[in-house]
Design an enzyme around this catalytic site. Structure first.
Site, PDB file in Angstrom:
ATOM      1  N   CYS A  49       0.586  -1.529   0.073  1.00 37.01           N
ATOM      2  CA  CYS A  49       0.016  -0.120  -0.889  1.00 37.01           C
ATOM      3  C   CYS A  49       0.825   1.545   0.101  1.00 37.01           C
ATOM      4  CB  CYS A  49      -0.704   0.070   1.280  1.00 37.01           C
ATOM      5  SG  CYS A  49      -0.556   0.199   2.862  1.00 37.01           S
ATOM      6  N   GLU A1220     -21.587  10.304  -1.014  1.00 35.30           N
ATOM      7  CA  GLU A1220     -21.783   9.351  -2.342  1.00 35.30           C
ATOM      8  C   GLU A1220     -22.010   9.464  -3.505  1.00 35.30           C
ATOM      9  OE1 GLU A1220     -23.964   6.432   1.425  1.00 35.30           O
ATOM     10  OE2 GLU A1220     -24.863   9.046   0.872  1.00 35.30           O
TER      11      GLU A1220
HETATM   12  S1  FES Z   1       3.261  -1.215   2.657  1.00 32.05           S
HETATM   13 FE1  FES Z   1       1.508  -1.038   3.331  1.00 32.05          FE
HETATM   14  S2  FES Z   1       2.261  -0.735   5.401  1.00 32.05           S
HETATM   15 FE2  FES Z   1       3.989  -0.882   4.511  1.00 32.05          FE
END
Ligand code: FES
Ligand SMILES: Cc1cc2nc3c(=O)[nH]c(=O)nc-3n(C[C@H](O)[C@H](O)[C@H](O)COP(=O)(O)OP(=O)(O)OC[C@H]3O[C@@H](n4cnc5c(N)ncnc54)[C@H](O)[C@@H]3O)c2cc1C
Ligand code: FES
Length: 1288
Positions: A49, A1220
């Site tokens: 992420c 929304e």
């Molecule tokens: S890449 Fe998601 S917390 Fe490290």
């Protein structure tokens, strides 16, 4: 080996020395808990992420160069950092010292909403600028590829970063500006943190010594010479070599090595990013191509070539290419050097072809390609960037001089077996054949025969994978044919132009967008902020990492951590639970079970309470069974894994909607709405059509997982609860009820929430055992769900099945509609019936159906309970209606847009529940969208493109939006606020709404500023608390600013009324004068509550009549896509959105809500796919398996504009709620793909009905574009095997 167990590195320029470090410690918890640098966030823990991005800098004493690269702190063992400099977001800039231009621009360009992803974004761009102060747009897109944002839709982040790029004015267009570039601090590379000289000296001068760190379960050895590494390898032959640590995980003994594994060819210690740089100068375009899409920038910088090759992942992108490229691996051990081929035997780990225990990989030899030798790489993933391939492939052919006869052929695939698979026999059989259509046909058959995939193969998508095997080969065939043609046009006539479209890849890289919003009335006072694009008030703090979220709060004395144990069965009786092993672990304090909660083991809002802990009979995988409390997070989680549960499976296990219908497993009876006379209307229509569409669920994927900290106050049974919740009153109520104390003892505080989207309304109830424990033992308890747990436990958007029967005339007018909705509610009621009701009330979307019957059922299944998610039933319900209209259009031979327009509400009318609707602005949005998108011209262009290209097709679609806003009851829409004026004239505002990224606090300060006629800087807002505003309703339903704003306005007006006599006596005075001297001295109260009693709304389901909503948000979106018929990939070319939003309070925030919701909707309808096993286990539990849109998915062009302001008398300054509605507009992309697929099918003579379910993934696109390849693949008899996953 003599270890000097001292670890030295720098963090933000400050030296850190760690003795006796535990090798299992990762940089992320170290930064957050040990150094209190909480700007670096936990989002997934798996590198997927980017929330934890930091910059690592290393000095190379030989080259004297410093390398800066982005890295995921969650994957970095701190032992690997000796001699490195770590820069976190706090080291880049802060409000206390000086903010950095990256931080300033992201904030001022409105690139933050909840702000949880922002530090990671800042670090990715900061690192890019350290290496390239004026990056290209490609470098920018590349740098952001490993960072996810769930709120903004990326466009403003791209805009902010573009201000650093050397781009033409056209590429930078932002018109008119939501921010002013002239104000920005210049980027001055000389101001950056320097590489710590101490570390440089250390690298240059200090004798290198092997470092050994011994932990409880793991020993870390960092040898400094190759010789030492080899010796260590002999001593610990099973220990892995940790390079990037992107695939090792925790092991018993680790050897660490880095840059000295460098060969003459490509050193195995090179990072993949370095390999990418080197290959630029060579001919290995195929490898380069994969290196452009492999993972995100952070992983490419951390992961090494050697680690990639040796780990032999089944979906490795590089191994298939290296295998077909006849590469060799140069190995070294104490015994000496050795070379082995990177071939099938090596890839299948055949002992005779593998590394021996003492051996290491030193370098990889990649031969140059010869004349008449061609190599290509192919891959198809769920998402363009940062997604493991579903299938990938490397292919090589060698013809030798002249003749066009295959002399050598190698084909390898990833993603179709336990490791890379080579189609060796097929290749062997094709040697000696000419490169022509017959060979192609034979090759496809041979490949399908050799690389056979059983119907139950892990990963699912079996038929798609089979099709990709030969589609890729077909692409290779065309590519080589085309090159042969350029080399020898006489002998090789090559391809018809129409087929060349198969060769190009689809990539959306350089984005640009425009936002056209309303101007404020020129008569408005300059200091009045309403209607102006004010930056999110926490924007700068988001970018500096100073914004505090729940888990950023420092660890308290005696604090304990709670971890859950969840059911691994979908429906079973719990025969026994053995807690003994878990309890025996050090640090474990207690385990809370159902028995402890006797009498208080339930919670729930909607009539049917949910059991908190279940130790008798579980009804879904992920159900909470018990909770372990320990003195640290690590120990609690370790112990939770040691709880042993014995189950006895029960029947039936109902997972899918179809199974629920068969078992009649519903929550309560049907919900129904009827208007006109459907049965009679069916008798008079020209045609009747029946169809259905299935729509998958959606994960909230808020970046901040569910988080909570309960703190006992030590007296009078008081407790403070800090929680990431949309509904603090609910937490207060259930805690008070469970603990049997009055609500006035339990105070719930929410500073801000890192994204919620409906997932933090009822689901925060899971924490009850924390409160219970905290209360009973009198110690603070923290619980932060891991991403995987969060996804497993908390449910998401309801999957839907929509069945419809439409009666229509040949000109496209729909006269009768009979619709059935079924949602998969999961194992408990939660909000499922409410979702069905809202879905029914909104099913007409923008259309006047004169006769209709809508019925809906919420299915009870053995899945985790589904809940509210942005849009609340409308995204599903609207899609079902639009799909029906698309089919009606196809039947009538008309464009869907024509049929949409024909059936739309026009001017004043009545909804199916007999509420009046004025659709003037709906029609206005539609017309404007038609005009701004140049729909008609582009439709012609799309058709021309489609007639000229066989393997690529474009699609264009436009959808209207009528989004009713309201919560069906007056009481549910009441809101309150509290405003204090202090004697220095400063103002504190509090209200019941939660700041979860939508900018409600910013808007509330705008409201107070207007009402009190004072600058915004004079007004402050500290957060939301049950202590200041009691009994506040849930923050959701697009109404938070609407309702709370009216309450804030009310409070401010009360105060102003009290103060007006004083102000009028001294109109030139300051607030300080008025308050201190006059008001206080005259005993006037400077504190007021404000209240809004709620919109008048009601709905009578018996009569089917009511006034459930206060107003309608109208809009339209037009999207264009291009699809690759051979792989199922799609590219979002352009989207135009026009919205009627009344009077915007803050256009920057409003554009942000629309774009963010649109991209979330686009994800819902195209790539976000939850996968469940036939036993009800959710497979998709993190960003590696579940793909939300990334930066590369944003349409290349994205234009948002608003209608001129319209009056909306009952709402706050005539504004409309926008949280929304935009989600549904994402389905314009779904229908654009639908349009493209239909064009492909028509060209192939497939004119019958087209059934496409949502999400419209690459798999569905490819399989719908039927051709000779889809016909060639073997199909499995349904029921003859147990599939890996099932649609629920
Ligand atoms: S890449 Fe998601 S917390 Fe490290
Ligand atoms: C979020 C994420 C996304 C990813 N996306 C992709 C993708 O899209 N496509 C793709 O192909 N891959 C992808 N990967 C996989 C990634 O490419 C590999 O994990 C990575 O290349 C492994 O390299 P490493 O240096 O981290 O190896 P490590 O994890 O450090 O080591 C892996 C193994 O290799 C061994 N090893 C390492 N170096 C040597 C050596 N020199 N000699 C002998 N043995 C050695 C170790 O002992 C260990 O067993 C992704 C990984 C993550 C975490
Ligand atoms: S602002 Fe990016 S996740 Fe919320």
């Amino acid at each position: 080996m003599d270890g000097a167990a001292e670890l030295v590195f720098c963090v933000n320029g400050r030296k850190v020395i760690e003795k006796n470090v535990d090798p299992e410690t990762m940089l992320l918890p170290y930064l957050r808990k040990k150094l209190q640098l909480t700007g670096t966030k936990y989002g997934c823990g798996g590198g997927g992420c980017g929330a934890c991005t930091v910059m690592i800098s290393r000095y190379n004493p030989i080259t004297k160069r410093i390398r800066h690269y982005p890295a995921n702190a969650c994957l970095l063992p701190i032992c690997s950092l000796h001699g490195a400099a770590v820069t976190t977001v706090e080291g880049v800039g802060s409000t206390k010292a000086r903010i950095h231009p990256v931080q300033e621009r992201i904030a001022k360009c409105h690139g933050t909403q909840c702000g949880f992803c922002t530090p990671g974004m800042v670090m990715s761009i900061y690192t890019l600028l350290r290496n390239h102060p004026e990056p290209t747009l490609d470098q920018l897109t590349d740098a952001l590829g490993g960072n996810l944002c769930r709120c903004t839709g990326y466009r403003p982040i791209i805009d902010a970063c573009k201000t650093f790029c050397k781009v033409s004015r056209h590429e930078r267009i932002i018109d008119p500006k939501l921010f002013s570039e002239e104000e920005f601090l210049p980027l001055d590379p000389t101001q950056e943190l320097i590489f710590p000289p101490e570390l440089m000296i250390m690298a240059e001068k200090q004798p290198q010594r092997t470092r050994v760190f011994v932990g409880d379960r793991m020993t870390w050895i960092s040898p400094v010479t190759l010789k030492e590494l080899l010796e260590a390898k002999v001593k610990y032959p099973q220990a892995p070599i940790v390079m990037g640590n992107t695939s090792v995980g925790i092991n018993h003994t680790a050897l660490f090595t880095n840059d000295f594994i460098l060969g003459l060819t490509l050193g195995a210690g090179l990072s993949l990013a370095q390999v990418k740089e080197i290959l630029k100068t060579q001919t290995y375009h195929a490898l380069l191509k994969h290196l452009g899409t492999l993972a995100g920038c952070q992983i490419r910088n951390m992961a090494s070539l050697g680690g990639h090759i040796v780990s032999r992942h089944l979906d490795s992108d590089l191994n298939p290419l290296l295998a077909v490229g006849n590469c060799t691996l140069n190995l070294l051990s104490k015994e000496g050097e050795r070379q082995i081929p990177l071939n099938e035997q090596f890839l299948t780990k055949c002992p005779s072809a593998d590394l021996k225990p003492g051996e290491i990989l030193v370098s990889v030899n990649i031969p140059y390609s010869r004349k008449w030798e061609f190599v290509s790489a192919f891959r198809q993933a769920q998402r363009q960037q940062n997604a493991l391939a579903i299938v990938n492939s490397g292919m090589r052919v060698f013809f030798g001089e002249g003749g066009g006869i295959i002399r050598e052929l190698s084909i390898a695939y990833g993603g179709v077996g336990p490791t890379t698979i080579c189609a060796k026999n097929s290749c062997q059989k094709l040697i000696g054949r000419p490169w022509n259509e017959e060979m192609l046909d034979a090759a496809c058959r041979l490949i399908l025969d050799e690389v056979s995939l059983p119907g139950w193969a892990p990963g699912g998508k079996v038929e798609f994978k089979r099709t990709l095997l030969i589609s890729f080969f077909f692409k290779f065939y065309l590519k080589v044919s085309q090159i042969l043609k350029t080399m020898d046009p006489v002998r090789y006539p090559g391809l018809a132009d129409k087929y060349e479209s198969a060769l190009e890849d689809l990539h959306s890289r350089n984005h640009w967008g425009t936002s056209k919003y309303q101007d404020v009335d020129p008569k408005q006072l300059p200091q009045d902020p309403i209607g102006r694009p004010i930056m999110h008030l926490s924007g700068i703090k988001h970018t500096t990492g100073e914004a505090i979220y729940c888990d950023d709060m420092p660890v308290l004395d005696g604090e304990l951590f709670l971890a859950f144990v969840t059911s691994s069965r979908a429906h079973a009786e719990i025969v026994s639970i053995d807690l003994s092993e878990a309890l025996s672990l050090p640090g474990v304090v207690d385990i809370v079970t159902e028995e402890d909660l006797r009498g208080v083991n339930s919670f729930g809002l909607f009539g049917e309470p949910e059991k908190l802990l279940e130790t008798q009979e579980v009804s879904c995988v992920g159900q909470l069974v018990c909770a372990v409390v320990a003195d640290s997070e690590v120990q609690a989680k370790r112990a939770a894994k040691r709880v042993k549960i014995v189950y006895q499976d029960l029947e039936p296990v109902i997972l899918t909607i179809e199974e629920a219908i068969r078992h009649h497993s519903f929550f309560q009876g049907e919900r129904k709405l009827e208007y006109g006379n459907v049965d009679e209307a069916f008798k008079v229509v020209d045609q009747i059509l029946e169809g259905e569409i299935h729509m998958g669920g959606q994960e909230h994927f808020y970046m901040e997982t569910q988080s909570m900290l309960a703190v006992p106050k030590g007296e009078d049974q008081e407790m403070d609860v800090y929680v990431s919740s949309q509904f603090p009153k609910y937490i207060q109520d259930i805690v008070a009820a469970t603990l049997k104390v009055p609500a006035n003892k339990i105070m719930c505080h929410v500073k801000r929430v890192g994204g919620a989207f409906g997932g933090k309304v009822t689901k925060t109830g899971v924490y009850l055992s924390c409160f219970f424990f905290c209360f009973r033992h009198g110690c603070p308890v923290r619980c932060i769900l891991e991403r995987g747990e969060d996804m497993l436990i908390t449910g998401g958007r309801h999957p839907y099945l929509g069945k419809y029967k439409a009666g229509f005339m040949n000109d496209g007018r729909i006269l009768a509609l009979d619709v059935e909705h079924y949602c998969n509610g999961g194992s408990t009621l939660d909000e499922s019936l409410f979702v069905i009701e809202i879905g029914l009330l909104k099913v007409d979307n923008a259309y006047k159906f004169p006769n209709l019957r809508f019925r809906g059922w919420a299915c009870r299944t053995n899945l985790p309970s589904n809940t509210a998610l942005r849009g609340f039933g409308f995204p599903q319900s609207g899609l079902i209606t639009e799909n029906c209209i698309t089919e009606v259009a196809a039947k009538c031979g008309l464009s869907p847009e024509k049929v949409r327009m024909m059936n739309m509400y026009k001017e004043i009318d009545q909804t199916p529940y007999k509420q009046e609707i004025d659709a003037t602005n709906l029609i206005q949005c539609w017309k404007e969208c038609m005009a701004t998108s140049s729909y008609s011209l582009r439709k012609v262009a799309v058709e021309k493109f489609n007639s000229e290209n066989y393997w690529k097709k474009k699609g264009l679609a436009m959808v209207p939006l009528k989004f009713p806003v309201g919560v069906l009851s007056t009481a549910a829409a009441q809101a309150a606020a509290l405003v204090h004026i202090y004697l220095d004239g400063s103002v504190l505002v509090t209200h019941g709404g939660i700041e979860m990224g939508q900018g409600v606090h910013t808007k509330m300060i705008q409201v107070a500023s207007r009402e009190l006629r004072m600058p915004m800087s004079n007004v402050h807002l500290r957060g939301t608390s049950t202590e200041t505003v009691p009994n506040a309703n849930v923050s959701g339903g697009s109404l938070v600013a609407d309702l709370n704003g009216l309450a804030v306005k009310d409070a401010c007006q009360t105060l102003l009324k009290r103060l007006e006599p004083i102000i009028s006596k001294n109109p030139k005075g300051t607030w300080k004068d008025w308050v201190r001297i006059a008001a206080f001295d005259e005993s006037i109260s400077l504190s007021a509550t404000g209240y809004f009693r709620g919109y008048e709304s009601h709905m009578n389901w018996e009569t089917g009549e009511g006034h459930p909503f206060e107003y309608f948000v109208f809009g339209a979106a037009c999207s264009e896509v291009e699809i690759d018929c051979l792989t199922g990939a799609h590219k979002n070319i352009r989207t135009d959105i026009v919205m009627d939003i009344g009077h915007s309070i803050n256009p920057a925030l409003d554009v942000g809500q629309i774009e963010g919701a649109f991209i979330q909707g686009m994800g819902l309808y195209t790539i976000e796919e939850l996968k469940y096993s036939p036993q009800g286990v959710l497979y998709t539990r993190g960003p590696d398996q579940y793909k939300i849109p990334a930066v590369s998915d944003v349409p290349t062009e994205l234009h948002v504009s608003f209608l001129p302001p319209s009056q909306n008398s009952n709402t706050l300054y005539s504004s409309k709620g926008l949280g929304e509605p935009g989600v549904f507009l994402g389905c314009s992309v779904f229908f654009a793909i639908h349009d493209a697929v239909r064009a492909a099918r028509q060209e192939r003579g497939l004119l019958g009905p087209l059934k496409l379910d949502s999400p419209l993934t690459p798999e569905k696109i490819r399989m719908a574009c039927e051709d000779k390849f889809t016909k060639m693949i073997p199909r499995d008899e349904p029921g003859s095997y147990v599939p890996w996953n099932i649609p629920v």
